[in-house]
Design an enzyme around this catalytic site. Structure first.
Site: not given
Lengths: 162, 205
Positions: B122, B79
């Site tokens: 993230k 991701s």
């Protein structure tokens, strides 16, 4: 003389850091004494009550419905909140007020809990900021001190909401 | 089985050693099994408690170092490509979180809101109060949302293959555990981390 003083200072700093680390780990992994403030958990916990919190349940994922937990506030990471767990992940929670005509339900998402204060009229809790992620829970309160040296275990259930 | 025998023999030797020392010191002429019990228990219990004490001491110091200063982390998952690939090893520091110094564009490690046992990695796209574009580029009408107080908006760099705040909503600041600032493996990519390849996502920029 300078070497002696520097040596002593370093040793003192070393011991301080050592014992600070051990104390911190004890408070974080075992538990500690906490003073609660605010009216949102009355009558179970009054303003300025002193309670004992244990942190083992959180690490072993043993928090259950009806437990009173301390958690970091979702709206202010610098402060803590103290509420009761009404629902775990997957539970169906009644989110409408008793005065509403149509009842509305919500499911608690995975990894979250639904917290409510015992003093429903005067409590900012999950009814306001939604379900709280489990990772914010810091400990479980299991014991309260009275100032007249009597001990009372917290066993009252102030209303069922699920 | 041979390990158990070795252990038994070493315990026996320790006991005999202690008995000899004890008899030389005090000249105690009590029954031999009494002095055996005393020295055995005292010696082994004492050593065990000391060992346990040192272990707990150093475990606490190591834990505090990892929690308050930082450590080395291995990231897995697609991701955050191309900034962080699968199985990259990075350095994380935890001081920014405690001093509330996390900024837009930082890559952070946080506890996952949907699974408290795992961590996510993230980039911070928006802080509290920011206006975030939450509609897809293909939508006709753009929709915005404000990040609530005490929360941050996280997105992976690999937008097509990332479960992030677009899926589970803004993440409370209290779940953030540290900030990634340096990559140490693979050596071909050694160094500080790049900026987001997606440009800015808030409509004010």
């Amino acid at each position: 003389m300078l070497r002696g003083i520097l040596g002593k200072t370093f040793r003192l700093v070393g011991y301080t850091i050592q014992y600070a680390c051990i104390a911190h780990c004890a408070f974080e992994y075992v538990g500690g004494v906490v003073m609660c403030s605010g009216p949102s958990m009355e009558p179970t916990i009054q303003n300025s009550d002193i309670v004992c919190a244990e942190n083992l349940s959180r690490h072993f994922y043993g928090i259950q419905r009806g437990d009173i937990v301390i958690a970091k506030s979702p709206s202010d990471p610098k402060s803590n909140i103290c509420k009761r767990v009404i629902g775990l992940e997957g539970d169906k929670i009644l989110t409408s007020r008793p005065s509403d005509f149509f009842k509305s339900h919500n499911y608690v998402p995975t990894g979250h809990v639904w917290l409510e204060g015992d003093n429903l009229q005067n409590s900012t809790d999950s009814r306001y900021y939604g379900p709280v992620p489990y990772g914010l829970i810091r400990g479980r309160i299991f014991f309260k001190y009275y100032f007249d040296a009597e001990k009372l275990f917290l066993t009252e259930e102030a209303g069922e909401r699920a | 089985m041979s390990f158990m025998k070795l252990k038994a023999i070493s315990i026996l030797l320790t006991v005999i050693n202690f008995i000899n020392n004890n008899n030389k010191k005090s000249g105690d002429q009590g029954p031999w099994w009494q002095s055996l019990h005393r020295t055995m228990l005292r010696g082994i219990l004492g050593k065990t408690f000391r060992l346990v004490g040192y272990t707990i001491q150093y475990a606490c110091i190591a834990h505090c170092a990892f929690e308050y200063v930082g450590g080395v982390v291995m990231c897995s998952g697609p991701s955050m490509e191309p900034t962080i690939q699968n199985s990259d090893i990075v350095c994380a520091e935890n001081l920014s979180r405690h001093f509330y110094g996390i900024q837009r564009g930082d890559i952070v490690i946080a506890k996952s809101p949907s699974d408290p046992k795992s961590n996510i990695c993230k980039r911070v796209i928006g802080l509290e109060g920011d206006k975030i574009l939450t509609s897809r580029p293909s939508d006709f009408f753009k929709s915005h949302n404000y990040v609530p107080t005490g929360h941050v908006w996280l997105e992976g760099d690999n937008l097509q293959n990332s479960t992030d705040s677009r899926y589970y909503g803004p993440v409370p600041y209290g779940l953030i555990r540290g900030r990634i600032f340096f990559k140490i493996w693979p050596l071909s990519d050694f160094g500080f981390l790049r900026d987001s390849p997606n440009g800015h996502r808030s409509p004010g920029d």
